[in-house]
Design a protein around this motif. Structure first.
Motif, PDB file in Angstrom:
ATOM      1  N   PHE A 235      13.580  -2.484   9.598  1.00  0.00           N
ATOM      2  CA  PHE A 235      13.908  -2.851   8.137  1.00  0.00           C
ATOM      3  C   PHE A 235      15.976  -1.875   8.892  1.00  0.00           C
ATOM      4  O   PHE A 235      15.338  -1.195   9.700  1.00  0.00           O
ATOM      5  CB  PHE A 235      13.894  -1.876   7.088  1.00  0.00           C
ATOM      6  N   ARG A 236      16.894  -2.996   8.315  1.00  0.00           N
ATOM      7  CA  ARG A 236      18.465  -2.413   8.935  1.00  0.00           C
ATOM      8  C   ARG A 236      18.847  -1.372   7.719  1.00  0.00           C
ATOM      9  O   ARG A 236      19.011  -1.925   6.741  1.00  0.00           O
ATOM     10  CB  ARG A 236      18.826  -3.788   8.661  1.00  0.00           C
ATOM     11  N   GLY A 237      19.174  -0.317   8.622  1.00  0.00           N
ATOM     12  CA  GLY A 237      19.776   1.076   7.850  1.00  0.00           C
ATOM     13  C   GLY A 237      21.234   0.487   8.547  1.00  0.00           C
ATOM     14  O   GLY A 237      20.914   1.068   9.133  1.00  0.00           O
ATOM     15  N   GLU A 238      22.244   0.575   7.278  1.00  0.00           N
ATOM     16  CA  GLU A 238      23.436   0.122   8.143  1.00  0.00           C
ATOM     17  C   GLU A 238      24.318   1.693   7.307  1.00  0.00           C
ATOM     18  O   GLU A 238      24.226   2.177   6.272  1.00  0.00           O
ATOM     19  CB  GLU A 238      23.927  -1.338   7.306  1.00  0.00           C
ATOM     20  N   PHE A 264      12.813   3.699   0.050  1.00  0.00           N
ATOM     21  CA  PHE A 264      13.119   5.019   1.422  1.00  0.00           C
ATOM     22  C   PHE A 264      14.223   5.158   0.113  1.00  0.00           C
ATOM     23  O   PHE A 264      14.117   5.463  -0.843  1.00  0.00           O
ATOM     24  CB  PHE A 264      13.934   4.222   2.260  1.00  0.00           C
ATOM     25  N   LEU A 265      14.980   7.068   1.145  1.00  0.00           N
ATOM     26  CA  LEU A 265      15.557   7.872   0.689  1.00  0.00           C
ATOM     27  C   LEU A 265      16.672   7.713  -0.185  1.00  0.00           C
ATOM     28  O   LEU A 265      16.924   8.502  -0.768  1.00  0.00           O
ATOM     29  CB  LEU A 265      15.340   8.819   1.938  1.00  0.00           C
ATOM     30  N   GLY A 266      17.639   6.536   0.094  1.00  0.00           N
ATOM     31  CA  GLY A 266      18.782   6.271  -0.589  1.00  0.00           C
ATOM     32  C   GLY A 266      20.301   6.652  -0.032  1.00  0.00           C
ATOM     33  O   GLY A 266      20.265   6.964   1.624  1.00  0.00           O
ATOM     34  N   ASN A 282      21.165   2.164   3.635  1.00  0.00           N
ATOM     35  CA  ASN A 282      20.617   1.275   3.356  1.00  0.00           C
ATOM     36  C   ASN A 282      19.782   1.057   3.441  1.00  0.00           C
ATOM     37  O   ASN A 282      19.349   1.452   4.245  1.00  0.00           O
ATOM     38  CB  ASN A 282      21.640   0.208   2.635  1.00  0.00           C
ATOM     39  N   ALA A 283      18.787  -0.128   2.506  1.00  0.00           N
ATOM     40  CA  ALA A 283      17.772  -0.269   3.912  1.00  0.00           C
ATOM     41  C   ALA A 283      17.755  -1.761   3.691  1.00  0.00           C
ATOM     42  O   ALA A 283      16.995  -2.833   2.026  1.00  0.00           O
ATOM     43  CB  ALA A 283      16.416   0.416   3.185  1.00  0.00           C
ATOM     44  N   VAL A 284      17.579  -2.956   4.168  1.00  0.00           N
ATOM     45  CA  VAL A 284      17.497  -4.160   4.142  1.00  0.00           C
ATOM     46  C   VAL A 284      16.856  -4.820   5.434  1.00  0.00           C
ATOM     47  O   VAL A 284      16.510  -4.252   6.481  1.00  0.00           O
ATOM     48  CB  VAL A 284      18.976  -4.907   4.341  1.00  0.00           C
ATOM     49  N   LEU A 285      16.120  -5.848   5.145  1.00  0.00           N
ATOM     50  CA  LEU A 285      15.677  -6.706   6.392  1.00  0.00           C
ATOM     51  C   LEU A 285      16.303  -6.374   7.171  1.00  0.00           C
ATOM     52  O   LEU A 285      17.759  -7.052   7.655  1.00  0.00           O
ATOM     53  CB  LEU A 285      14.573  -8.191   5.234  1.00  0.00           C
ATOM     54  N   ILE A 324      18.592  -4.914  -5.033  1.00  0.00           N
ATOM     55  CA  ILE A 324      19.981  -4.525  -4.748  1.00  0.00           C
ATOM     56  C   ILE A 324      20.458  -4.179  -3.696  1.00  0.00           C
ATOM     57  O   ILE A 324      21.784  -3.757  -3.152  1.00  0.00           O
ATOM     58  CB  ILE A 324      19.209  -3.305  -5.788  1.00  0.00           C
ATOM     59  N   GLU A 325      19.366  -3.999  -2.772  1.00  0.00           N
ATOM     60  CA  GLU A 325      20.269  -3.290  -1.421  1.00  0.00           C
ATOM     61  C   GLU A 325      20.713  -4.811  -0.484  1.00  0.00           C
ATOM     62  O   GLU A 325      21.471  -4.131   0.004  1.00  0.00           O
ATOM     63  CB  GLU A 325      18.296  -2.713   0.253  1.00  0.00           C
ATOM     64  N   MET A 326      20.080  -5.648  -0.803  1.00  0.00           N
ATOM     65  CA  MET A 326      20.781  -6.497  -0.255  1.00  0.00           C
ATOM     66  C   MET A 326      21.988  -7.629  -0.899  1.00  0.00           C
ATOM     67  O   MET A 326      23.217  -7.322   0.005  1.00  0.00           O
ATOM     68  CB  MET A 326      20.360  -7.844  -0.255  1.00  0.00           C
TER      69      MET A 326
END
Length: 410
Positions: A235-238, A264-266, A282-285, A324-326
């Protein structure tokens, strides 16, 4: 720091991975057996190139984790030992504190639960309310707030580098550019051995092996022939970085109350130890397990999760948060909207340069996340299967726990 040449005589212990967990494990073994022959194998050209070197640098207090879990116990102890290590080696850190902000009444009720969990976990917290929040953080708005005064910030990459130097000075071999390609566990009248081959032509043997492979944990376990009930899904966190003129925007770490419908935590606002302020993640694939630049794709990594039934079960359970994350990843305005829920003065121009971390999340065949730290083992091997955040904070006690488990097999 230097590495020695490939050597073929028997080690006592091989450690795969030169992130903080791997280095802390080697350190813990050495503390218990000062004469132990230890080699650390790392496929990259330096320490901490994976999760250790791409996180937000938070020293977690342990608020969020289920009471009695390994995460709760090891994080609480890890915070103490991380601070002690930094003081011992003069590594800059700061206990800036974390404020968890409730932006509506639903979040306030969740904050109640979080406060109760903190007390169960023996974590010092203070309910400061909306007034206390406004006093401490004028740029942050909410109906209620919880302060964790012992949460801090540090540069984990620097901490790993210092730890590696300490190990090399004590006689440990740290071998870089050595990707593990083969692991064979053998029986023998002398106690047996684990034999490892690496991409640089190295052939290594040791009486015991510990694998702390992070984003490659499932693959290394597979190479060793261990039957596991999970697959690592990246999971990619930007993150965005605020412009230098906004480096005084907050003085604490600012987190929203976690939404239980999200995995995840937001998005949070984080001062860093070098004076910057980041917003995220964020948390995206992730389309590449170690593809930190935006747009990175590695077909083999995509094929890994796309052909795994557990991924599709997980995806179907988390479709709404995934969409939402995407959206927020693709549209900067969506990302900003998440931030403005508790920091209304942020604007598009405040979201400056981007960076990313990648979380190695273990997903079971039934599509559920493995929430706690998890370990797989054989007679002569221990593999860290799942160790996402707060693994950096918890690394020293994790290493000690692994060493103790390993030594009981000696």
């Amino acid at each position: 720091m230097t590495s020695r040449k490939v050597r073929r005589e028997m080690d006592d212990y091989l450690v795969i991975g030169a992130g903080l967990v791997g280095l802390a494990t080697a350190r813990a073994i050495l503390e218990k057996i000062p004469a132990a022959r230890i080699t650390v194998l790392e496929k990259a050209s330096d320490v901490a190139t994976g999760q250790t070197g791409h996180n937000s640098g938070v020293i977690h207090a342990g608020i969020y984790y289920a009471p009695g879990s390994l995460k709760a116990e090891l994080c609480r102890q890890g915070r103490i030992e991380t601070v002690e290590f930094c003081e011992r080696y003069d590594i800059p850190y700061s206990l800036v504190g974390k404020i968890i902000v409730a932006t509506d009444e639903t979040a306030r009720a969740r904050l109640d639960d979080l406060e109760r969990r903190s007390i169960e976990n023996r974590i010092v917290v203070e309910r400061i309310g909306a007034a206390g929040l406004a006093e401490r953080e004028p740029n942050v708005q909410g109906v209620d707030a919880l302060l964790s005064p012992t949460t801090g910030i540090v540069d984990y990459r620097r901490m790993a580098s210092v730890m590696a130097d300490e190990l090399v000075a004590a006689g440990v071999t740290v071998r870089f550019n050595a990707e593990v390609t083969s692991i064979v566990e053998e029986d023998g009248i002398d106690g047996g051995a684990v034999r490892v081959r690496t991409s640089d032509g190295g052939e290594w043997a040791a009486r015991r092996l510990v694998a702390c492979a992070g984003l490659q944990a499932d693959r290394i376990a597979g190479i060793a022939g261990i039957d596991i009930d999970f697959r690592i899904v990246p999971f990619r966190g930007e993150y965005f970085e605020l412009p230098p003129g906004r480096n005084d925007f907050v003085s604490h770490l600012i987190y929203p109350v976690p939404d239980p419908s999200m995995p995840f935590l937001g998005v949070h606002i984080s001062p860093t130890i070098d004076g910057r302020v980041t917003v995220g993640p964020n948390a995206v694939l992730g389309w590449a397990r170690e593809g930190y630049p935006r747009g990175s794709v590695r077909p083999a990594d995509v094929l890994d999760f796309a052909t795994y039934g557990g991924f599709w079960k997980m995806a179907s359970k988390n479709l709404r948060p995934a969409v939402i994350e995407m959206k927020n990843s693709l549209l900067k305005s969506g990302y900003l909207q998440e931030c403005r829920k508790y920091a209304s003065s942020l604007t598009m121009k405040d979201l400056g340069s981007r960076s990313a971390g990648i979380r190695a999340q273990a997903v079971r065949r039934d599509g559920t996340f493995i929430e706690d730290f998890q370990f797989e083992s054989t007679q002569r091997q221990i593999h860290v299967g799942n160790a996402p955040s707060p693994a950096a904070t918890s690394s020293i006690p994790i290493g000690r726990m692994i060493a103790e488990r390993m030594l009981t097999r000696a």
